[in-house]
Design an enzyme around this catalytic site. Structure first.
Site, PDB file in Angstrom:
ATOM      1  N   SER A   1      39.842  47.910  51.329  1.00  0.00           N
ATOM      2  CA  SER A   1      40.096  47.123  51.457  1.00  0.00           C
ATOM      3  C   SER A   1      40.835  46.108  50.985  1.00  0.00           C
ATOM      4  O   SER A   1      41.322  45.444  52.560  1.00  0.00           O
ATOM      5  CB  SER A   1      38.562  46.323  51.133  1.00  0.00           C
ATOM      6  OG  SER A   1      38.499  46.209  49.663  1.00  0.00           O
TER       7      SER A   1
ATOM      8  N   ASP B   1      35.218  35.932  45.388  1.00  0.00           N
ATOM      9  CA  ASP B   1      34.858  37.444  45.337  1.00  0.00           C
ATOM     10  C   ASP B   1      35.035  37.993  44.840  1.00  0.00           C
ATOM     11  O   ASP B   1      34.537  39.150  43.957  1.00  0.00           O
ATOM     12  CB  ASP B   1      34.718  38.424  46.703  1.00  0.00           C
ATOM     13  CG  ASP B   1      35.612  38.962  47.324  1.00  0.00           C
ATOM     14  OD1 ASP B   1      36.859  39.060  46.670  1.00  0.00           O
ATOM     15  OD2 ASP B   1      35.779  39.242  48.482  1.00  0.00           O
TER      16      ASP B   1
ATOM     17  N   HIS C   1      38.516  40.751  46.277  1.00  0.00           N
ATOM     18  CA  HIS C   1      39.751  40.642  47.326  1.00  0.00           C
ATOM     19  C   HIS C   1      40.860  39.880  47.010  1.00  0.00           C
ATOM     20  O   HIS C   1      41.077  38.643  46.705  1.00  0.00           O
ATOM     21  CB  HIS C   1      39.466  40.873  48.562  1.00  0.00           C
ATOM     22  CG  HIS C   1      38.540  41.929  49.128  1.00  0.00           C
ATOM     23  ND1 HIS C   1      36.861  41.062  49.587  1.00  0.00           N
ATOM     24  CD2 HIS C   1      38.337  43.244  49.635  1.00  0.00           C
ATOM     25  CE1 HIS C   1      36.653  42.421  49.573  1.00  0.00           C
ATOM     26  NE2 HIS C   1      37.592  43.456  49.781  1.00  0.00           N
TER      27      HIS C   1
END
Length: 239
Positions: free
Chosen positions: A12, A209, A212
């Site tokens: 990601s 979070d 990321h």
């Protein structure tokens, strides 16, 4: 068409979550990631088009994609190339994937190799940019095996693309399970293979979070990847 091709792969943080909050992308594209007619993207439908963020929107399609390092990398690199050079970006990253899912014979690996081969019809692959490993911090076994797995991946990609010296620029992860992250980072930073270099993302700012990279961090990382390519490969490969 694209004549200097770069494969963007991993999970990601390569596909990009900069500007993504609560499953929505804020749509903000920083100047460093602006589109340029000389920066192209190989779409999921295997068509070349002008590159725009989110680069992985149709590749990492089950997730919400935002800003990754690809456009900042290309915009930073482009002025250092010949005036007629065109950069082709081939996005292949998929969020939440462990390195075992990128083994030869697995769908993600085979898709990456297929797309890379198709892209070479209009140019030459100059490097693979790889940012992956957060998913492998979830267990001690996966973390311990990471070094051997990434070495095998690099050897297999080079073999299947028939590019035995293909430059491979990997990113040392900045986030993951605190119990095993250092073992994965140790494998990434200590990888000793020809034409493999590592850029360290540790310390770059993260989204709320804590997993990321932020948009600001992705812009910084794109520049770091470009610097690594120029320093280690550009002078000996392109001039």
């Amino acid at each position: 068409m694209a004549n200097q091709i770069f494969i963007l792969s991993g999970q990601s943080n390569m596909s990009g979550r900069g500007g993504v909050l609560h499953q929505r992308w804020n749509g903000v594209v920083p100047p460093e990631c602006s589109p340029n007619p000389r920066i192209l993207r190989f779409s999921a439908a295997s068509k070349w088009e002008e590159a725009r963020d989110p680069l992985h929107a149709d590749i990492d399609a089950s997730k919400v994609c935002g800003i990754g390092p690809g456009m900042a990398f290309a915009n930073d690199l482009l002025p250092r190339l010949p005036d007629d050079a065109v950069i082709g970006l081939v996005p292949c990253a998929v969020g939440g994937t462990a390195i075992r899912e990128w083994e030869r014979g697995c769908r993600l690996y085979e898709e990456m190799v297929r797309r890379a081969k198709e892209a070479t019809e209009v140019g030459e692959i100059k490097a693979v940019l790889w940012y992956q490993g957060e998913s492998d911090t979830s267990s001690s076994n996966a973390a311990e095996a990471y070094g051997a797995n990434i070495e095998r991946l690099i050897r297999d990609v080079r073999s299947d693309l028939q590019l035995p010296s293909l430059p491979f620029i990997q990113v040392a992860i900045a986030s993951g399970d605190k119990h095993h992250i250092e073992k994965v980072r140790e494998a990434q930073l200590g990888l000793n293979m020809p034409n493999v270099v590592c850029v360290d993302a540790k310390g770059l700012p993260l989204n709320p979070d804590n997993l990321h990279l932020t948009t600001e961090a992705q812009v910084k990382l794109g520049g770091m990847l470009a610097e690594a390519y120029v320093k280690h490969y550009l002078t000996c490969v392109d001039h």
